[in-house]
Design a protein around this motif. Structure first.
Motif, mmCIF file in Angstrom:
data_model
loop_
_atom_site.group_PDB
_atom_site.id
_atom_site.type_symbol
_atom_site.label_atom_id
_atom_site.label_comp_id
_atom_site.label_asym_id
_atom_site.label_seq_id
_atom_site.Cartn_x
_atom_site.Cartn_y
_atom_site.Cartn_z
ATOM 1 N N VAL A 27 0.841 -1.200 0.000
ATOM 2 C CA VAL A 27 0.000 0.000 0.000
ATOM 3 C C VAL A 27 0.874 1.246 0.000
ATOM 4 O O VAL A 27 0.649 2.193 -0.775
ATOM 5 C CB VAL A 27 -0.950 -0.007 1.214
ATOM 6 C CG1 VAL A 27 -1.626 1.352 1.365
ATOM 7 C CG2 VAL A 27 -1.996 -1.099 1.079
ATOM 8 N N LEU A 28 1.888 1.268 0.856
ATOM 9 C CA LEU A 28 2.814 2.400 0.906
ATOM 10 C C LEU A 28 3.535 2.579 -0.429
ATOM 11 O O LEU A 28 3.739 3.703 -0.895
ATOM 12 C CB LEU A 28 3.840 2.195 2.018
ATOM 13 C CG LEU A 28 3.303 2.187 3.454
ATOM 14 C CD1 LEU A 28 4.436 1.867 4.426
ATOM 15 C CD2 LEU A 28 2.668 3.529 3.794
ATOM 16 N N GLU A 31 1.208 4.079 -3.066
ATOM 17 C CA GLU A 31 0.995 5.507 -2.811
ATOM 18 C C GLU A 31 2.145 6.352 -3.349
ATOM 19 O O GLU A 31 1.975 7.536 -3.629
ATOM 20 C CB GLU A 31 0.826 5.740 -1.307
ATOM 21 C CG GLU A 31 -0.478 5.183 -0.739
ATOM 22 C CD GLU A 31 -0.559 5.286 0.769
ATOM 23 O OE1 GLU A 31 0.495 5.594 1.402
ATOM 24 O OE2 GLU A 31 -1.653 5.079 1.325
ATOM 25 N N GLN A 32 3.323 5.730 -3.506
ATOM 26 C CA GLN A 32 4.494 6.447 -4.013
ATOM 27 C C GLN A 32 4.753 6.185 -5.495
ATOM 28 O O GLN A 32 5.801 6.543 -6.021
ATOM 29 C CB GLN A 32 5.725 6.053 -3.191
ATOM 30 C CG GLN A 32 5.624 6.426 -1.714
ATOM 31 C CD GLN A 32 6.833 5.976 -0.916
ATOM 32 O OE1 GLN A 32 7.953 6.452 -1.125
ATOM 33 N NE2 GLN A 32 6.613 5.057 0.009
ATOM 34 N N ASN A 75 -3.184 -3.168 -5.498
ATOM 35 C CA ASN A 75 -2.226 -2.061 -5.523
ATOM 36 C C ASN A 75 -1.690 -1.760 -6.921
ATOM 37 O O ASN A 75 -0.859 -0.865 -7.088
ATOM 38 C CB ASN A 75 -1.068 -2.363 -4.571
ATOM 39 C CG ASN A 75 -1.506 -2.384 -3.123
ATOM 40 O OD1 ASN A 75 -1.770 -1.343 -2.533
ATOM 41 N ND2 ASN A 75 -1.619 -3.586 -2.548
#
Length: 276
Positions: A27-28, A31-32, A75
């Motif tokens: 998820v992180l 997001e990037q 994702n």
């Protein structure tokens, strides 16, 4: 430029806990703007022979693979699971799985070289062949950012494999690992940099780190190395996510300036599996 993510973990015997950590890091990463994520060897289960055989899944079946597929799809990134136990007719293999951004399994690689060695640490003797049977195919995969060569941990000591992956078209090669603290401190970086330099490929290396519930100590120091052998980005001993950008055109420039494959006077004789 393509953005990639490397997950560094201290995996243990709790599969759900390991999967949850991978999901959180993905998820992180998403997001990037990361397009491809690599996890270490034994990412979903770091235990012993009994556990590996108990929880091994048949390729394409089982709750672990279903969860991993969902993580990749949710994702929208290519997810490379460094290794997990897979059940075959010959026995259990330790296998890299590659899932596309659509959640489809696009490649799998059974570790070729078993870590059957003695190390001057608290564990002392490692006999990977007691738990797993070795693979017999060289594997590349077409991903959303380029052609990927697959290897696992102890494989990094066998340059013939990496040469074969380069000749098969690999632009980048992954090295998911669980290097011991002793061998990692001595050899991890130099081996990875050598494989990058020899083959003029990007090397993406993800390691287990720290002290695991079973008492084993692993080295960590996940890193991304460019085709000139320079460390592009790295973690040290902490768990977490490393995000960086790679430029595949850099490989092309390095290869053009120093055409190693054209200059080589040796014939490659390893078999390889067709690209997935």
């Amino acid at each position: 430029m393509e953005r990639v993510g490397i997950i560094q973990m201290t995996s243990g015997p709790d599969i759900e806990k390991n999967l949850d950590f991978i999901a959180e890091q993905c998820v992180l990463a998403a997001e990037q703007g990361v397009k491809l994520v690599l996890t270490p060897e034994n990412a979903v289960l770091f235990a012993n022979r009994e556990a590996y055989h108990q929880y091994a899944e048949t390729l394409g079946e089982g709750p672990i693979q279903l969860r991993l597929s969902a993580i990749a799809k949710q994702n929208q990134l290519t997810l490379i699971i460094g290794s997990m136990p897979i059940k075959t007719e010959q026995g259990v293999t330790t296998t890299t799985l590659v899932f596309s951004a659509q959640g489809e399994r696009i490649a799998q690689y059974d570790k070729l070289h078993m870590f059957d060695v003695d190390v001057a640490d608290g564990h002392g003797s490692y006999r990977e062949s007691d738990a797993f049977c070795a693979g017999n195919q060289i594997v590349t995969a077409e991903t959303n950012i380029g052609t990927l060569g697959l290897s696992i941990c102890y494989d990094v000591r066998f340059p013939e494999l990496y040469k074969a992956l380069r000749l098969a078209g690999a632009e980048m090669i992954v090295v998911p690992a669980a290097f011991t603290a002793v061998t990692g401190q001595a050899h991890w970086e130099v081996l990875l940099r050598a494989r990058a330099i020899e083959n003029q490929c990007w090397i993406l290396a993800s390691g287990q780190t720290g002290t695991h519930p079973c008492g084993r100590q692993t080295w960590g120091h996940s890193m991304v190395i460019d085709p000139w052998g320079q460390i592009h980005a790295q973690l040290h001993e902490q768990v977490g996510l490393l995000v960086t950008e790679i430029d595949l055109s850099h490989s092309q420039q390095v290869r053009q300036n120093m055409p190693l494959t054209q200059h080589s006077r040796f014939q490659n004789k390893l078999k390889r599996k067709p690209k997935s």
